[in-house]
Write an enzyme that holds these catalytic residues in place. Sequence first.
Site, PDB file in Angstrom:
ATOM      1  N   GLY A   1       4.985   1.228   4.593  1.00 17.85           N
ATOM      2  CA  GLY A   1       6.261   1.873   4.281  1.00 17.85           C
ATOM      3  C   GLY A   1       7.279   0.972   3.624  1.00 17.85           C
ATOM      4  O   GLY A   1       8.021   1.401   2.728  1.00 17.85           O
TER       5      GLY A   1
ATOM      6  N   ASN B   1       0.866  -1.181   0.000  1.00 17.68           N
ATOM      7  CA  ASN B   1       0.000   0.000   0.000  1.00 17.68           C
ATOM      8  C   ASN B   1       0.903   1.231   0.000  1.00 17.68           C
ATOM      9  O   ASN B   1       1.477   1.588   1.024  1.00 17.68           O
ATOM     10  CB  ASN B   1      -0.913  -0.005   1.233  1.00 17.68           C
ATOM     11  CG  ASN B   1      -1.779   1.246   1.316  1.00 17.68           C
ATOM     12  OD1 ASN B   1      -1.924   1.975   0.341  1.00 17.68           O
ATOM     13  ND2 ASN B   1      -2.352   1.480   2.485  1.00 17.68           N
TER      14      ASN B   1
ATOM     15  N   LYS C   1       0.106   4.260  -0.325  1.00 18.19           N
ATOM     16  CA  LYS C   1      -0.532   5.457   0.237  1.00 18.19           C
ATOM     17  C   LYS C   1      -0.315   6.637  -0.722  1.00 18.19           C
ATOM     18  O   LYS C   1      -0.371   6.456  -1.940  1.00 18.19           O
ATOM     19  CB  LYS C   1      -0.026   5.708   1.652  1.00 18.19           C
ATOM     20  CG  LYS C   1      -0.214   4.461   2.536  1.00 18.19           C
ATOM     21  CD  LYS C   1      -0.008   4.703   3.991  1.00 18.19           C
ATOM     22  CE  LYS C   1      -0.240   3.410   4.762  1.00 18.19           C
ATOM     23  NZ  LYS C   1      -0.154   3.604   6.217  1.00 18.19           N
TER      24      LYS C   1
END
Length: 250
Positions: free
Chosen positions: A234, A9, A11
């Site tokens: 992350g 992900n 983001k």
Amino acid sequence: MRRKVIAGNWKMNMLPNEAINFIEELAPLVKDTKNEVVLCMPYTDLFYALLTAQNTNIKIGAQNMHFEETGAYTGEISGKMLKSINVEYVIIGHSERRQYFNETDETVNKKVKAAFQYGLKPIVCVGETLEQREAGQTEEIITKQTELALKGLTENQVENTIIAYEPIWAIGTGKTATKEDANHSIKSIRNKIAQIYGQTVANGVIIQYGGSVKSTNAKELFEMSDIDGGLVGGASLKADEFSKIVKFEN
């Protein structure tokens, strides 16, 4: 035997050229894995990523979608739009969407239904806050979120929904649930699905763990009985690190 699905992900990170470079770097590193590799990225990256990921084993997903097909919803993207460019996965109900953008259990449920309507594979996020955890409410919160997200789905749809258990207190904090805690919570989600839809369906549902997953803890987490891979934040922004998570068995 359930497959492992490792989804990144990104983001609100990565420009299109960065996405292209990332996929070109990642593809040879993960080409031999038997695990499902998914990258969920900003809308602006999707088209470029889909082109770059052709002829690789990397699947592409979005991070959100609206539950309506068309309409006066400025700034939103529909499932039909995602499907039109061959997006395969979509994250629904991430805690950041719930926290910052007023996502509710009701809208999550509507989005899951819309995802199936357009042939998308939903990754549905559930998880408790630190306060809820300390109050002993973890199981109650995550099973209720799961039940409401899946409300009104067919057994086949439930079996093809990916659940991502992400304790909110572990997202981006460096803190990770112990492998035993994570497995216990995921088992409680599976038990709730079994109560409603039957054990056979529950046995088939892929349930990931998310929350500060990295190459140093992926193996111990993903080898637990009920954890079927991860939703990685992350650590999915670095191709080498993410490839090590994907190939955790090595």
